[in-house]
Design an enzyme around this catalytic site. Structure first.
Site, PDB file in Angstrom:
ATOM      1  N   CYS A 197      21.624  17.926 -24.876  1.00  0.00           N
ATOM      2  CA  CYS A 197      21.038  18.930 -25.749  1.00  0.00           C
ATOM      3  C   CYS A 197      20.924  20.274 -25.033  1.00  0.00           C
ATOM      4  O   CYS A 197      21.163  20.376 -23.827  1.00  0.00           O
ATOM      5  CB  CYS A 197      19.659  18.474 -26.210  1.00  0.00           C
ATOM      6  SG  CYS A 197      18.499  18.266 -24.857  1.00  0.00           S
ATOM      7  N   ASP A 252      22.029  11.250 -22.403  1.00  0.00           N
ATOM      8  CA  ASP A 252      22.690  12.419 -21.829  1.00  0.00           C
ATOM      9  C   ASP A 252      23.265  12.086 -20.461  1.00  0.00           C
ATOM     10  O   ASP A 252      22.802  11.165 -19.781  1.00  0.00           O
ATOM     11  CB  ASP A 252      21.692  13.576 -21.654  1.00  0.00           C
ATOM     12  CG  ASP A 252      21.239  14.127 -22.989  1.00  0.00           C
ATOM     13  OD1 ASP A 252      20.234  14.847 -23.008  1.00  0.00           O
ATOM     14  OD2 ASP A 252      21.888  13.838 -24.016  1.00  0.00           O
ATOM     15  N   CYS A 312      17.825   9.724 -24.319  1.00  0.00           N
ATOM     16  CA  CYS A 312      18.717  10.375 -25.267  1.00  0.00           C
ATOM     17  C   CYS A 312      20.191  10.140 -24.988  1.00  0.00           C
ATOM     18  O   CYS A 312      21.026  10.637 -25.723  1.00  0.00           O
ATOM     19  CB  CYS A 312      18.446  11.872 -25.306  1.00  0.00           C
ATOM     20  SG  CYS A 312      18.339  12.595 -23.700  1.00  0.00           S
ATOM     21  N   CYS A 319      14.398  16.198 -19.935  1.00  0.00           N
ATOM     22  CA  CYS A 319      15.553  16.989 -19.496  1.00  0.00           C
ATOM     23  C   CYS A 319      15.307  17.594 -18.110  1.00  0.00           C
ATOM     24  O   CYS A 319      16.199  17.626 -17.259  1.00  0.00           O
ATOM     25  CB  CYS A 319      15.832  18.123 -20.482  1.00  0.00           C
ATOM     26  SG  CYS A 319      16.247  17.546 -22.114  1.00  0.00           S
TER      27      CYS A 319
END
Lengths: 164, 279
Positions: free
Chosen positions: A87, A63, A61, A130
């Site tokens: 996120c 990040d 993603c 995550c």
């Protein structure tokens, strides 16, 4: 939950109530809590010897997650600060990890797994990366500290023997 | 006499409308007969339809509606299977049992839609070259043309199997188009095709990540003039990385392509963030 629905019409159609019910359906309460009230945000001075700084990113993603730990002479983590761009689940994972890591020794902190974080926050399968990111951020910070303090602790077992 | 189709047909009624007699017809009684048998790419202008009405079938007059039994396609198929023991069912048409071309959507013989081919990748499905520097206009044209042929709305009255096949093919095409449309997703997909999966991949490059962290912080707090400067720089970097990526994929240097893909992912993310902030 049912009692909330049967309140007066003005309260029924207030935006806050609608967003609350919608959010409860899609995100866990703990994730929302960590997102709205994140613990331990910030960064430390990387030049200090007692500070280990880890920065990781995920390809899935895009990040970025930065984690700084402050370790005392006995090898116990006094303080941890984080900075994350990503996120809500990524922010919640890193915020949770800073709380989990406080007060633990280096060895114990190395053993934190992504599944502990995921279970605590009830992360769905789409957001498992995550928690992986948070786990790797901790390990990266510890490795950085080890490079600065090579003769302090041996992480792979004999911590009592090599203590200075 | 003209034939009109209604959604709730009544049987064989005559309508007088402005002096013209119309006959209502049950769509279930009608089948299309195609005169020209040509491959699907030339559909559109050369397609002629003749509507034929079957003789009155008493089964349709029954008051309680029978649910038609759905034909399963698991029956053993074809003449080819008898001749060749290693024949795979995909290669034969389920309707006319003729041999199929590779990666075709419709049978050449009877023009019936075929089950989706699970081995074909997104490039083959959309009919574009396997390159990183695709022409986006060609991609969207071929996507639209394909959807015109296979959209499930066209196969609503054709029976359960064909409708199911068209739904699956349509979703596959949608997924393929979404992936190939965006640069970062296309690069990741091309890496996956060559064995470099990007799932759960953690990046440990401190320089790149610190730079990205600082840039994103700037986006959150900075002024508009600074942000516009950042956007121009970002666009320049994107053009350079795309050129490098095309070269890497042509030379099949997948390790270098992986590094460039990581940078592209971060550039695209920054671009999205800047776009949200500035517009």
């Amino acid at each position: 939950m049912i009692s909330l629905i049967f309140k007066t019409s003005t309260q029924l159609f207030s935006p806050k109530l609608v967003t609350q019910t919608l959010i409860k359906r899609f995100y866990d309460e703990k994730v929302i809590d960590h997102f709205e009230n994140p613990r331990n945000v910030g960064s430390m001075d990387k030049k200090k010897k007692s500070v280990g700084s880890g920065i990781v990113g995920s390809l899935a993603c895009g990040d970025v997650m930065r984690l700084d730990i402050d370790v005392d002479d006995e090898g116990v983590i006094k303080k941890a600060l984080f900075k994350t761009f990503g996120c809500g689940s990524a922010i919640a994972s890193s915020s949770l990890v800073t709380e989990m890591v406080k007060g633990k020794s280096i060895n114990e902190a190395m053993e934190i797994t992504n599944s502990e974080i995921a279970v605590e926050l009830s992360l769905p399968p789409v957001k498992m990366h995550c928690s992986m990111l948070a786990q790797d951020a901790v390990r990266s910070a510890i490795c950085n500290w080890k490079e600065k303090n090579p003769d302090h602790f041996c992480v792979c077992g004999g911590d009592e023997q090599n203590k200075n | 006499m003209l034939n009109l189709f209604f959604s709730n047909p009544t049987k064989n009624q005559f309508l007088n409308f402005k002096g013209i007699l119309f006959q209502t017809v049950d769509p279930r009684k009608v089948f299309n007969f195609q005169t020209s048998i040509q491959p699907p790419s030339s559909l559109g202008s050369n397609k002629y339809f003749f509507n034929f009405i079957k003789q009155d079938d008493h089964s349709l007059h029954h008051k309680h509606k029978h649910k038609r039994k759905q034909k399963t396609v698991n029956e053993p198929c074809c003449v080819n299977c008898e001749e060749r023991k290693d024949c795979q069912k995909q290669e034969c048409c389920w309707h006319c049992e003729k041999e199929l071309e590779a990666n075709c959507l419709f049978c050449i013989g009877c023009q019936k839609i075929q089950p989706p081919n699970e081995k074909s990748d997104y490039f083959e499905l959309l009919g574009v070259e396997k390159r990183f520097d695709l022409d986006i206009n060609k991609l969207s044209d071929s996507f639209k043309n394909l959807q015109k042929q296979v959209h499930p709305d066209k196969f609503h009255f054709n029976g359960g199997d064909e409708h199911r096949f068209s739904k699956k093919i349509s979703t596959n095409i949608n997924r393929a188009y979404k992936t190939l449309k965006k640069d970062n997703l296309r690069a990741k997909y091309m890496l996956e095709l060559n064995g470099f999966s990007s799932e759960n991949k953690i990046i440990n490059d401190p320089e790149l990540l610190m730079e990205q962290l600082e840039k994103r912080q700037l986006v959150e707090t900075g002024e508009i003039s600074l942000l516009e400067k950042l956007q121009k720089e970002n666009d320049k970097e994107k053009m350079e990385i795309k050129k490098k990526l095309t070269k890497a994929f042509e030379e099949k240097n997948f390790k270098a392509a992986e590094d460039y893909t990581i940078k592209l992912q971060y550039i695209v993310k920054l671009e999205e963030q800047l776009h949200d902030k500035l517009f």
